[in-house]
Design a protein around this motif. Structure first.
Motif, PDB file in Angstrom:
ATOM      1  N   PRO A   1       0.872  -0.681   0.102  1.00 49.48           N
ATOM      2  CA  PRO A   1      -0.241   0.202   0.361  1.00 49.48           C
ATOM      3  C   PRO A   1       0.930   1.520  -0.417  1.00 49.48           C
ATOM      4  CG  PRO A   1      -0.068  -1.010   2.179  1.00 49.48           C
ATOM      5  CD  PRO A   1       1.019  -1.728   1.493  1.00 49.48           C
ATOM      6  N   HIS A   2       0.250   1.974   0.143  1.00 56.28           N
ATOM      7  CA  HIS A   2       0.930   3.886  -0.313  1.00 56.28           C
ATOM      8  C   HIS A   2       1.404   4.719   1.335  1.00 56.28           C
ATOM      9  CE1 HIS A   2       1.520   4.671  -4.231  1.00 56.28           C
ATOM     10  NE2 HIS A   2       0.493   3.589  -4.550  1.00 56.28           N
ATOM     11  N   ALA A   3       2.553   4.345   1.293  1.00 53.11           N
ATOM     12  CA  ALA A   3       3.257   4.765   2.798  1.00 53.11           C
ATOM     13  C   ALA A   3       4.225   5.830   2.749  1.00 53.11           C
ATOM     14  CB  ALA A   3       3.815   3.791   3.914  1.00 53.11           C
ATOM     15  N   THR A   4       4.271   6.365   3.419  1.00 56.94           N
ATOM     16  CA  THR A   4       4.946   7.035   3.954  1.00 56.94           C
ATOM     17  C   THR A   4       5.929   8.407   5.536  1.00 56.94           C
ATOM     18  OG1 THR A   4       4.021   8.766   1.848  1.00 56.94           O
ATOM     19  CG2 THR A   4       5.906   9.813   3.546  1.00 56.94           C
ATOM     20  N   THR A   5       6.753   7.286   5.464  1.00 51.80           N
ATOM     21  CA  THR A   5       7.848   7.164   6.606  1.00 51.80           C
ATOM     22  C   THR A   5       8.671   8.871   6.542  1.00 51.80           C
ATOM     23  OG1 THR A   5       6.976   5.639   7.162  1.00 51.80           O
ATOM     24  CG2 THR A   5       9.201   6.929   8.866  1.00 51.80           C
ATOM     25  N   VAL A   6       8.155  10.084   7.563  1.00 49.12           N
ATOM     26  CA  VAL A   6       9.126  11.094   7.437  1.00 49.12           C
ATOM     27  C   VAL A   6      10.495  11.675   8.942  1.00 49.12           C
ATOM     28  CG1 VAL A   6       9.301  13.053   7.688  1.00 49.12           C
ATOM     29  CG2 VAL A   6       7.342  12.961   6.035  1.00 49.12           C
ATOM     30  N   VAL A   7      11.073  11.048   8.216  1.00 50.32           N
ATOM     31  CA  VAL A   7      12.223  11.098  10.037  1.00 50.32           C
ATOM     32  C   VAL A   7      13.071  12.383   9.707  1.00 50.32           C
ATOM     33  CG1 VAL A   7      14.224  10.242  10.133  1.00 50.32           C
ATOM     34  CG2 VAL A   7      12.293   8.601   9.266  1.00 50.32           C
ATOM     35  N   VAL A   8      12.520  13.316  11.286  1.00 48.75           N
ATOM     36  CA  VAL A   8      13.370  14.622  11.203  1.00 48.75           C
ATOM     37  C   VAL A   8      14.339  14.190  12.140  1.00 48.75           C
ATOM     38  CG1 VAL A   8      12.686  16.273  12.288  1.00 48.75           C
ATOM     39  CG2 VAL A   8      10.586  15.177  12.452  1.00 48.75           C
ATOM     40  N   GLU A   9      15.160  14.492  11.849  1.00 44.60           N
ATOM     41  CA  GLU A   9      16.798  14.186  11.809  1.00 44.60           C
ATOM     42  C   GLU A   9      17.014  15.209  13.292  1.00 44.60           C
ATOM     43  OE1 GLU A   9      17.651  11.684  11.115  1.00 44.60           O
ATOM     44  OE2 GLU A   9      17.541  10.994   8.658  1.00 44.60           O
ATOM     45  N   GLU A  10      17.929  14.810  13.771  1.00 40.93           N
ATOM     46  CA  GLU A  10      18.279  16.250  14.762  1.00 40.93           C
ATOM     47  C   GLU A  10      19.227  17.427  14.214  1.00 40.93           C
ATOM     48  OE1 GLU A  10      21.593  14.167  16.876  1.00 40.93           O
ATOM     49  OE2 GLU A  10      20.985  12.936  18.356  1.00 40.93           O
ATOM     50  N   ASP A  11      19.875  17.397  13.136  1.00 41.89           N
ATOM     51  CA  ASP A  11      20.412  18.755  12.186  1.00 41.89           C
ATOM     52  C   ASP A  11      18.422  20.006  11.932  1.00 41.89           C
ATOM     53  OD1 ASP A  11      19.119  17.314  10.188  1.00 41.89           O
ATOM     54  OD2 ASP A  11      21.343  17.570   8.752  1.00 41.89           O
ATOM     55  N   GLY A  12      17.245  18.524  12.004  1.00 42.27           N
ATOM     56  CA  GLY A  12      16.537  19.860  11.170  1.00 42.27           C
ATOM     57  C   GLY A  12      16.190  19.455  10.073  1.00 42.27           C
ATOM     58  N   THR A  13      17.055  18.279   9.224  1.00 42.51           N
ATOM     59  CA  THR A  13      16.111  18.097   8.134  1.00 42.51           C
ATOM     60  C   THR A  13      16.134  16.564   8.016  1.00 42.51           C
ATOM     61  OG1 THR A  13      18.510  16.961   7.910  1.00 42.51           O
ATOM     62  CG2 THR A  13      18.656  19.041   7.078  1.00 42.51           C
ATOM     63  N   TYR A  14      15.090  16.579   7.471  1.00 41.95           N
ATOM     64  CA  TYR A  14      13.890  15.431   7.022  1.00 41.95           C
ATOM     65  C   TYR A  14      14.411  14.268   5.984  1.00 41.95           C
ATOM     66  CZ  TYR A  14      10.724  18.996   8.447  1.00 41.95           C
ATOM     67  OH  TYR A  14      11.088  20.383   9.457  1.00 41.95           O
ATOM     68  N   THR A  15      14.230  13.073   6.453  1.00 34.96           N
ATOM     69  CA  THR A  15      14.585  11.576   6.006  1.00 34.96           C
ATOM     70  C   THR A  15      13.567  11.588   5.294  1.00 34.96           C
ATOM     71  OG1 THR A  15      16.864  11.697   6.569  1.00 34.96           O
ATOM     72  CG2 THR A  15      15.791   9.823   5.093  1.00 34.96           C
ATOM     73  N   VAL A  16      13.023  11.279   4.503  1.00 37.16           N
ATOM     74  CA  VAL A  16      11.940  10.376   4.039  1.00 37.16           C
ATOM     75  C   VAL A  16      11.203   9.737   2.938  1.00 37.16           C
ATOM     76  CG1 VAL A  16       9.915  11.051   2.546  1.00 37.16           C
ATOM     77  CG2 VAL A  16      10.890  13.310   3.483  1.00 37.16           C
ATOM     78  N   TYR A  17      10.728   8.598   3.815  1.00 37.12           N
ATOM     79  CA  TYR A  17      10.528   7.172   2.490  1.00 37.12           C
ATOM     80  C   TYR A  17      10.011   7.246   2.050  1.00 37.12           C
ATOM     81  CZ  TYR A  17      14.386   5.599   5.314  1.00 37.12           C
ATOM     82  OH  TYR A  17      16.411   5.887   6.256  1.00 37.12           O
ATOM     83  N   ASP A  18       9.485   7.094   0.994  1.00 38.39           N
ATOM     84  CA  ASP A  18       7.880   7.478   0.119  1.00 38.39           C
ATOM     85  C   ASP A  18       7.772   6.448  -0.989  1.00 38.39           C
ATOM     86  OD1 ASP A  18       5.786   8.622  -0.345  1.00 38.39           O
ATOM     87  OD2 ASP A  18       6.544   9.601  -2.017  1.00 38.39           O
ATOM     88  N   LYS A  19       6.713   5.852  -0.920  1.00 43.44           N
ATOM     89  CA  LYS A  19       6.539   4.759  -2.193  1.00 43.44           C
ATOM     90  C   LYS A  19       6.277   6.056  -3.237  1.00 43.44           C
ATOM     91  CE  LYS A  19       3.506   1.291  -4.454  1.00 43.44           C
ATOM     92  NZ  LYS A  19       3.224   0.277  -3.843  1.00 43.44           N
ATOM     93  N   ILE A  20       7.353   5.669  -3.805  1.00 46.48           N
ATOM     94  CA  ILE A  20       7.065   6.668  -5.376  1.00 46.48           C
ATOM     95  C   ILE A  20       7.786   5.266  -6.652  1.00 46.48           C
ATOM     96  CG2 ILE A  20       9.058   7.894  -4.197  1.00 46.48           C
ATOM     97  CD1 ILE A  20       6.068   8.921  -6.366  1.00 46.48           C
ATOM     98  N   GLN A  21       7.582   5.562  -7.753  1.00 48.63           N
ATOM     99  CA  GLN A  21       8.396   5.050  -8.517  1.00 48.63           C
ATOM    100  C   GLN A  21       8.951   6.452  -8.738  1.00 48.63           C
ATOM    101  OE1 GLN A  21       5.055   3.162 -10.137  1.00 48.63           O
ATOM    102  NE2 GLN A  21       6.478   3.224 -11.638  1.00 48.63           N
ATOM    103  N   GLY A  22       9.696   7.729  -8.314  1.00 47.48           N
ATOM    104  CA  GLY A  22      10.532   8.422  -9.044  1.00 47.48           C
ATOM    105  C   GLY A  22      10.881   9.726  -7.892  1.00 47.48           C
ATOM    106  N   VAL A  23      12.173   8.969  -7.062  1.00 46.42           N
ATOM    107  CA  VAL A  23      11.914   9.964  -5.309  1.00 46.42           C
ATOM    108  C   VAL A  23      12.152  10.923  -5.616  1.00 46.42           C
ATOM    109  CG1 VAL A  23      12.960   7.858  -3.918  1.00 46.42           C
ATOM    110  CG2 VAL A  23      14.662   9.331  -5.865  1.00 46.42           C
ATOM    111  N   SER A  24      12.883  10.841  -7.781  1.00 47.46           N
ATOM    112  CA  SER A  24      13.131  12.496  -7.590  1.00 47.46           C
ATOM    113  C   SER A  24      11.480  13.772  -7.463  1.00 47.46           C
ATOM    114  CB  SER A  24      14.166  13.067  -8.931  1.00 47.46           C
ATOM    115  OG  SER A  24      15.681  12.178  -8.797  1.00 47.46           O
ATOM    116  N   ASN A  25      10.689  13.023  -7.851  1.00 46.80           N
ATOM    117  CA  ASN A  25       9.402  13.436  -7.989  1.00 46.80           C
ATOM    118  C   ASN A  25       8.799  13.913  -6.558  1.00 46.80           C
ATOM    119  OD1 ASN A  25       7.182  14.395  -9.160  1.00 46.80           O
ATOM    120  ND2 ASN A  25       6.200  12.439  -9.608  1.00 46.80           N
TER     121      ASN A  25
END
Length: 750
Positions: free
Chosen positions: A201-225
């Motif tokens: 299923p479609h899902a997204t996990t957004v991880v808030v890093e200590e430096d305030g940036t975001y690491t995003v794991y997204d169900k997508i066929q092209g992460v650049s999009n």
């Protein structure tokens, strides 16, 4: 393992059947998907979906949900955090013209199931329970979701969708020629709405890093999009967000666009300043993109000998009220057949639904079903063999592109080899003339066609002093075997064992590549990887020539052969040197290169490139029950060079199975009173299962193509195109009943 940088190089891995290198991770559960990545202090979001298809939200009562222990936040349009809301911020790489959907933007309801709220809690179960307590009061309006009801309001798309060719201007006079043709066939054809239904299923996990940036794991066929989308919507600098998708559990086009769970997860993460995961339920997988129904008519006029004199193909397709979705549906008729009088039209009509989306071979599945069924009808009207009729009107050039010749086209060989393997010569042409016991036997054939495309792509290659090579870019492996073929290409280019090569994909920190779709990944990313590896090889070669007493002194790069981790002189293996020894002697820890690859403009100005196929099927129909069994398929494919016959065959198998679903089972049923898809689960939305699938034989026809340096054509989509028509034609041959409205269910045969 031998490879030179000249055209005379020998492939060791490319062209050989290799198991997927990502297979062990997937079957053992080591592969992680977007909704499985852990993060400290992770919160969970659950989407609240609208119960109506059209109207507005009068009020939302979330007090009971907010009172549940563990609930962190309930977000609706009334309290959503401020962010960018202009259309241009929500545009993505494959968006059609219009105003993209913006979740929780206001109180308007534009389609059934759209998100109207998000409950965020400490765990998934709490979020789900709290969401059930939210009371949404609506002011409902009557929705219009029946395409037939608005067919008269259809219009030409006002804006062109990127990459989608509008129908060409008509040539000749199709209506006059049809009226005077001695043999005429005319029919209306429909293929039901279908949903992609990937296992993951479609899902997204957004991880808030200590430096305030975001690491995003997204169900997508092209992460650049997703990266571009999230950065634009939330006003982030590109280096403030990193998107990853190392594995995808099926997409079929549903993952080309960032879906609303990605937006909601990032919205909640920014608001709460903690990591958030949003996973859609199977029911909610029906609340966005799908293959939209189209109403088609095909009119064919011919001489007594089967020569086409008139061809008209018209289509009306539904779209949402907020975007002008478009597909290439009717153009295929002009690509496949030679005719002097042709008219092709495509219009769209507004419906109170979500925007349709690209689903495996979008447009071609729909349009080729119509033209290839109509051609079968014409074959019976003229008394010709269906293959003979197609060959009689065989196109040697693309009339929809000013008559450009095809760069390569081995469709005739597909018909010849497929017919021989299938035993077509034993076919009794009369309907209902073949029988086994209580079952009627039918044989059908159809043509498949899909564009052979190459997109701008880049890739990195890094060779380290221990002899290991790492290659990669941001494209995804959507189950097609991209990890494997890129590894094969890299290993051959630098003459290394596959075990010494690591391929990395699905990370926006890697060089940018297009979304994995359109069957262009092998040509695009494969060529970029090959160029990057060649660059690395040239750098190591220069280092080798500069060594004292080098066996490669005064040797030109064109004579260099990369084999077994060494560089040797072509024709003189005694003059060679190890790449590892070269790098160590030169004091170099790594050699790295980033290269770009793009379409050949000169080729594209001169030629048209398509993948072709011929599909033969056998069905057996219970005469009393109307039950259809599809017992044999032969799919003969001409797709240029085959990089990996094993993974390539799997692509065709998967496409054929989806084509079987289109023909016999798949149908998203809209209740027009409510504007809602009613069979929104895998219990009631039928897809082929193991018991439905018998023998599928795949033939790869030899074909040389120069559209790209690898000589490859796409395989991900050609397997599905034409399959439904071949089944329809076989059912007619078996029963004498022509079904033009898919899927072919029992009630249509009784």
């Amino acid at each position: 393992m031998t490879q030179t940088f000249s055209s005379t190089g020998h492939d060791t891995f490319v062209g050989s059947p290799r198991s997927r290198i990502d297979g062990p991770a997937k079957v053992t559960g080591l592969a992680k998907y977007a909704g499985e990545f852990a993060a400290p202090d992770l919160a969970y979001g659950y989407v609240v979906s609208s119960a109506i298809a059209k109207g507005r939200i009068a009020a939302i009562d979330s007090a009971a949900a907010e009172a549940v222990p563990g609930v962190l936040k309930v977000i609706t349009h009334e309290n959503r955090p401020r962010t960018a809301w202009r259309d241009k911020n929500f545009q993505d790489a494959v968006a059609p013209p219009g105003s993209p959907f913006r979740a929780l933007y206001d109180d308007l309801i534009v389609y059934s199931g759209q998100p109207v709220g998000l409950v965020v809690a400490e765990d998934f179960e709490t979020a789900r329970y709290a969401a059930s307590l939210i009371q949404v009061h609506y002011e409902a309006q009557e929705p219009t979701t029946d395409l037939r009801a608005v067919r008269g309001e259809a219009y030409d798309p006002p804006g062109k969708r990127e990459g989608i060719k509008p129908p060409p201007e008509p040539w000749g006079d199709a209506d006059q020629a049809f009226g005077s043709a001695p043999i005429r066939v005319q029919g209306a054809y429909t293929l039901a709405n279908e949903h992609h239904n990937p296992m993951e299923p479609h899902a997204t996990t957004v991880v808030v890093e200590e430096d305030g940036t975001y690491t995003v794991y997204d169900k997508i066929q092209g992460v650049s999009n997703s990266h571009q989308y999230l950065a634009n919507v939330f006003g982030l600098k590109p280096d403030q967000v990193r998107v990853l998708n190392p594995y995808l559990g099926g997409g079929f086009g549903s993952g080309l666009r960032p879906q609303y769970q990605a937006f909601l997860a990032m919205l909640a993460a920014q608001e709460l300043k903690r990591s958030v995961r949003v996973t859609l339920t199977r029911d909610q997988m029906w609340s966005f993109t799908y293959r939209g129904e189209a109403l088609q008519t095909v009119s064919l006029g011919a001489e007594a000998d089967g020569t086409l004199t008139a061809l008209r193909h018209d289509a009306v397709q539904g779209t949402s009220h907020y975007e002008d979705y478009q597909e290439v549906i009717v153009n295929w008729s002009g690509v496949l057949y030679r005719c002097d009088n042709v008219a092709l039209t495509y219009r769209i009509a507004k419906l109170d639904t979500a925007t349709p989306g690209d689903m495996r071979a979008p447009g071609a599945v729909t349009g080729v079903f119509a033209i290839e069924t109509a051609m079968d009808e014409l074959a019976y009207a003229t008394g010709m063999d269906p293959i003979a009729l197609r060959l009689k009107n065989y196109a040697e050039s693309d009339a929809t592109a000013q008559g450009k010749p095809f760069g390569s086209k081995e469709l005739k060989a597909c018909f010849t080899q497929g017919a021989e393997r299938f035993g077509w010569s034993k076919r009794s042409p009369e309907p209902r003339s073949m029988r086994e016991g209580r079952e009627l036997v039918g044989w059908g054939v159809a043509t498949g066609v899909w564009e052979s495309m190459m997109m701008q792509s880049s890739a990195i290659a890094t060779l380290t002093a221990d002899g290991r090579l790492v290659v990669g870019n941001s494209t995804g492996d959507i189950g097609t075997g991209t990890y494997t073929i890129l590894t094969q290409i890299a290993a051959d280019t630098l003459g290394l064992p596959m075990e010494s090569v690591t391929t990395k994909l699905g990370d926006t920190r890697l060089p940018e590549a297009p979304v994995a779709g359109g069957s262009w990944t092998a040509a695009s990313s494969g060529t970029a990887v090959m160029k990057a590896c060649r660059n690395v090889g040239e750098q190591v070669f220069k280092l080798a020539r500069g060594l004292e007493n080098s066996p490669l002194a005064n040797v030109d790069i064109d004579r260099a052969v990369f084999t077994d981790g060494r560089i040797e002189v072509a024709g003189d293996p005694s003059r060679s040197v190890s790449m590892v020894e070269v790098m160590r002697a030169a004091g170099v820890d790594k050699v790295e290169a980033v290269e770009q690859a793009g379409p050949d403009k000169d080729f594209n100005e001169t030629y048209q490139a398509y993948t072709h196929g011929a599909i033969f099927v056998e069905v057996k129909v219970d005469e009393e029950l109307g039950q259809v069994r599809l017992t044999r398929v032969v799919s003969a494919i001409a797709a240029g060079k085959i990089l990996n016959p094993k993974t390539a065959r799997s692509q065709i198998l998967g496409g054929v199975v989806m084509g079987i679903g289109s023909a016999l089972e798949e149908e998203s049923m809209l209740d027009h009173r409510f504007g809602r898809f009613m069979n929104h689960n895998l219990g009631e939305y039928h897809v082929p299962v193991h018991a439905d699938i018998y023998d599928i034989d795949v033939i790869f026809v030899d074909e040389e193509d120069k559209a790209n340096p690898l000589g490859v054509k796409g395989l991900g989509e050609i397997g599905i195109v034409g399959t439904a028509a071949a089944i329809t034609n076989a059912v007619f041959h078996a029963t004498g009943k022509r079904v033009r409205d898919l899927p072919i269910t029992i009630d249509k045969l009784l």
